[in-house]
Design a protein around this motif. Structure first.
Motif, PDB file in Angstrom:
ATOM      1  N   VAL A 119      46.734  38.370  34.470  1.00 32.72           N
ATOM      2  CA  VAL A 119      45.688  39.239  34.234  1.00 32.72           C
ATOM      3  C   VAL A 119      44.801  38.675  32.877  1.00 32.72           C
ATOM      4  N   SER A 120      43.517  38.718  32.979  1.00 33.26           N
ATOM      5  CA  SER A 120      42.854  38.089  31.870  1.00 33.26           C
ATOM      6  C   SER A 120      42.632  39.183  30.843  1.00 33.26           C
ATOM      7  N   SER A 121      42.976  38.809  29.595  1.00 36.56           N
ATOM      8  CA  SER A 121      43.119  39.856  28.582  1.00 36.56           C
ATOM      9  C   SER A 121      41.742  40.297  28.126  1.00 36.56           C
ATOM     10  N   THR A 122      41.124  39.232  28.268  1.00 36.18           N
ATOM     11  CA  THR A 122      39.546  39.616  28.143  1.00 36.18           C
ATOM     12  C   THR A 122      39.094  40.646  28.880  1.00 36.18           C
ATOM     13  N   PHE A 123      39.069  40.521  30.396  1.00 38.62           N
ATOM     14  CA  PHE A 123      38.872  41.472  31.270  1.00 38.62           C
ATOM     15  C   PHE A 123      39.467  42.791  31.315  1.00 38.62           C
ATOM     16  N   LEU A 124      40.724  42.834  30.804  1.00 43.45           N
ATOM     17  CA  LEU A 124      41.189  44.230  30.679  1.00 43.45           C
ATOM     18  C   LEU A 124      40.775  44.980  29.454  1.00 43.45           C
ATOM     19  N   SER A 125      40.296  43.872  28.069  1.00 41.64           N
ATOM     20  CA  SER A 125      40.089  44.778  27.004  1.00 41.64           C
ATOM     21  C   SER A 125      38.648  45.051  26.933  1.00 41.64           C
ATOM     22  N   SER A 126      37.943  44.475  27.945  1.00 45.43           N
ATOM     23  CA  SER A 126      36.364  44.768  27.676  1.00 45.43           C
ATOM     24  C   SER A 126      35.997  45.973  28.404  1.00 45.43           C
ATOM     25  N   SER A 127      35.650  47.091  27.643  1.00 42.03           N
ATOM     26  CA  SER A 127      35.243  48.222  28.173  1.00 42.03           C
ATOM     27  C   SER A 127      36.354  49.165  28.758  1.00 42.03           C
ATOM     28  N   SER A 128      37.625  48.946  28.386  1.00 45.56           N
ATOM     29  CA  SER A 128      38.681  49.399  28.845  1.00 45.56           C
ATOM     30  C   SER A 128      38.765  50.984  28.554  1.00 45.56           C
ATOM     31  N   ILE A 129      39.183  51.873  29.395  1.00 44.90           N
ATOM     32  CA  ILE A 129      39.416  53.223  29.209  1.00 44.90           C
ATOM     33  C   ILE A 129      40.300  53.797  28.191  1.00 44.90           C
ATOM     34  N   LEU A 130      41.416  52.985  28.240  1.00 41.56           N
ATOM     35  CA  LEU A 130      42.439  53.079  27.350  1.00 41.56           C
ATOM     36  C   LEU A 130      42.782  52.155  26.522  1.00 41.56           C
ATOM     37  N   TYR A 184      36.507  50.482  50.085  1.00 40.37           N
ATOM     38  CA  TYR A 184      37.156  49.165  49.781  1.00 40.37           C
ATOM     39  C   TYR A 184      38.648  49.475  49.376  1.00 40.37           C
ATOM     40  N   GLU A 185      39.425  48.575  49.796  1.00 41.97           N
ATOM     41  CA  GLU A 185      40.852  48.536  49.202  1.00 41.97           C
ATOM     42  C   GLU A 185      40.891  47.252  48.429  1.00 41.97           C
ATOM     43  N   PHE A 186      41.331  48.002  47.091  1.00 46.35           N
ATOM     44  CA  PHE A 186      41.524  46.788  46.210  1.00 46.35           C
ATOM     45  C   PHE A 186      43.142  46.553  46.165  1.00 46.35           C
ATOM     46  N   ASP A 187      43.671  45.404  46.335  1.00 50.49           N
ATOM     47  CA  ASP A 187      45.106  45.362  46.398  1.00 50.49           C
ATOM     48  C   ASP A 187      45.488  44.390  44.927  1.00 50.49           C
ATOM     49  N   GLN A 188      46.175  44.702  44.326  1.00 55.81           N
ATOM     50  CA  GLN A 188      46.735  43.862  43.018  1.00 55.81           C
ATOM     51  C   GLN A 188      47.614  42.599  43.523  1.00 55.81           C
ATOM     52  N   PHE A 189      46.889  41.437  42.954  1.00 52.03           N
ATOM     53  CA  PHE A 189      47.648  40.367  43.415  1.00 52.03           C
ATOM     54  C   PHE A 189      48.026  39.491  42.099  1.00 52.03           C
ATOM     55  N   ARG A 190      47.431  39.618  40.963  1.00 50.25           N
ATOM     56  CA  ARG A 190      47.366  38.764  39.880  1.00 50.25           C
ATOM     57  C   ARG A 190      48.087  39.251  38.703  1.00 50.25           C
ATOM     58  N   SER A 191      49.119  40.284  39.093  1.00 51.55           N
ATOM     59  CA  SER A 191      49.568  41.215  37.910  1.00 51.55           C
ATOM     60  C   SER A 191      50.229  40.189  36.687  1.00 51.55           C
ATOM     61  N   ALA A 238      42.697  49.947  35.565  1.00 50.62           N
ATOM     62  CA  ALA A 238      43.926  50.158  36.736  1.00 50.62           C
ATOM     63  C   ALA A 238      45.092  49.432  36.771  1.00 50.62           C
ATOM     64  N   ALA A 239      44.885  48.161  36.721  1.00 46.81           N
ATOM     65  CA  ALA A 239      46.015  47.312  36.881  1.00 46.81           C
ATOM     66  C   ALA A 239      47.229  47.594  35.940  1.00 46.81           C
ATOM     67  N   LYS A 240      47.157  48.053  34.508  1.00 51.33           N
ATOM     68  CA  LYS A 240      48.215  48.169  33.871  1.00 51.33           C
ATOM     69  C   LYS A 240      48.777  49.641  33.997  1.00 51.33           C
ATOM     70  N   HIS A 241      48.216  50.200  34.928  1.00 48.95           N
ATOM     71  CA  HIS A 241      48.803  51.605  35.371  1.00 48.95           C
ATOM     72  C   HIS A 241      49.284  51.453  36.948  1.00 48.95           C
ATOM     73  N   GLY A 271      50.633  47.592  44.038  1.00 51.90           N
ATOM     74  CA  GLY A 271      49.647  48.665  44.123  1.00 51.90           C
ATOM     75  C   GLY A 271      48.390  48.506  44.742  1.00 51.90           C
ATOM     76  N   ARG A 272      47.789  49.359  45.073  1.00 56.66           N
ATOM     77  CA  ARG A 272      46.425  49.291  45.460  1.00 56.66           C
ATOM     78  C   ARG A 272      45.457  50.405  45.001  1.00 56.66           C
ATOM     79  N   ILE A 273      44.152  50.318  45.125  1.00 57.27           N
ATOM     80  CA  ILE A 273      43.300  51.043  44.792  1.00 57.27           C
ATOM     81  C   ILE A 273      42.150  51.232  45.925  1.00 57.27           C
ATOM     82  N   TYR A 274      41.832  52.476  46.004  1.00 58.59           N
ATOM     83  CA  TYR A 274      40.640  52.934  47.056  1.00 58.59           C
ATOM     84  C   TYR A 274      39.492  53.508  46.244  1.00 58.59           C
TER      85      TYR A 274
END
Length: 259
Positions: free
Chosen positions: A248-259, A238-245, A159-162, A167-170
């Motif tokens: 962002v850890s590249s390992t975290f984003l790439s692991s099992s990423s949807i896109l 839960y509300e997830f608010d983006q704060f580390r845009s 979600a972070a890259k979208h 932004g925030r997620i519910y």
């Protein structure tokens, strides 16, 4: 919220909901995931600022997308793997006079709108623990993988890259999943805040789901809440608010990423 009434919803009916003091009518159709207690708790918890751009992942009847449009979103995008859900959501958007705000497309999660960015992302992912094969959950509306977290964590990682800045997620989280793992993983990218919680009765007419939940209770994976002689489970939103845009850890984003 009358959860007993929600659990008794049937297809081929017209249902009316009062969500955040807004009347929403939905035509319920065959082979489309119907609103459940977690859907209603989520719909009553989301906050949409006027003019925000919203994405609903997993439309079902379109209840969350329509709620967002009614609350003031300028544009609401929605995805679902089920073509019948897309058609049902489009009809319901027309029924609620918000079709001009809504763009719905068939596909997995972010895929149909991969080049778009959003202010708000809403998702009610499958969370009941099921087969360990990560690819199988896409074909089962309730299967969340071995510990119930797989779709939820995949969405949070992607979600972070979208998302637009700030932004925030519910998300609703149910207690039978490994919700502590979700919150730990989410902490890499978001600030997490619980904004609502409730107890929902287990739907005894759904024998498959009842059997799964009963096994989770026996294994100590879920608590057995007895209220007026009926078994309930806990749901939190839960509300997830983006704060580390910018970090962002590249390992975290790439692991099992949807896109």
């Amino acid at each position: 919220m009358n959860f007993e009434r929600i659990l008794d919803l049937k297809p081929n009916k017209l249902a009316t909901f009062n969500i955040q003091n807004i009347k929403i009518r939905l035509k319920l159709e065959e082979k489309v995931f119907l609103p459940h207690p977690d859907s209603l708790l989520l719909a009553n918890s989301i906050k949409i600022n006027p003019g925000e751009k919203v994405l609903d992942l997993g439309l079902g009847t379109g209840i969350l997308a329509i709620t967002a449009a009614k609350l003031g979103a300028s544009k609401v995008f929605g995805t679902d793997t089920n073509s019948k859900a897309i058609k049902n959501s489009q009809k319901n958007a027309i029924l609620n006079n918000v079709s001009e705000k809504c763009v719905f497309a068939q596909g997995n999660f972010f895929e149909p709108f991969r080049n778009e960015k959003f202010d708000v992302i809403i998702a009610n992912a499958p969370q009941i623990p099921g087969p360990g094969n990560e690819e199988k959950y896409f074909s089962q509306a309730t299967n969340g993988g071995l510990d119930g977290t797989i779709p939820t964590i995949k969405i949070l990682r992607s979600a972070a890259k979208h998302m637009n800045k700030g932004g925030r997620i519910y998300f609703p989280l149910k207690e039978w999943m490994d919700w502590k793992r979700v919150l730990k993983e989410a902490g890499h990218l978001y600030t997490c805040r619980k904004i609502a919680e409730t107890f929902s009765p287990v739907w005894t007419k759904d024998k498959v789901r009842l059997h799964k939940i009963s096994n989770l209770i026996k294994r100590g994976r879920a608590r057995r809440h007895l209220i007026n002689g009926k078994v309930y489970y806990k749901i939190c939103v839960y509300e997830f608010d983006q704060f580390r845009s910018n970090t962002v850890s590249s390992t975290f984003l790439s692991s099992s990423s949807i896109l």
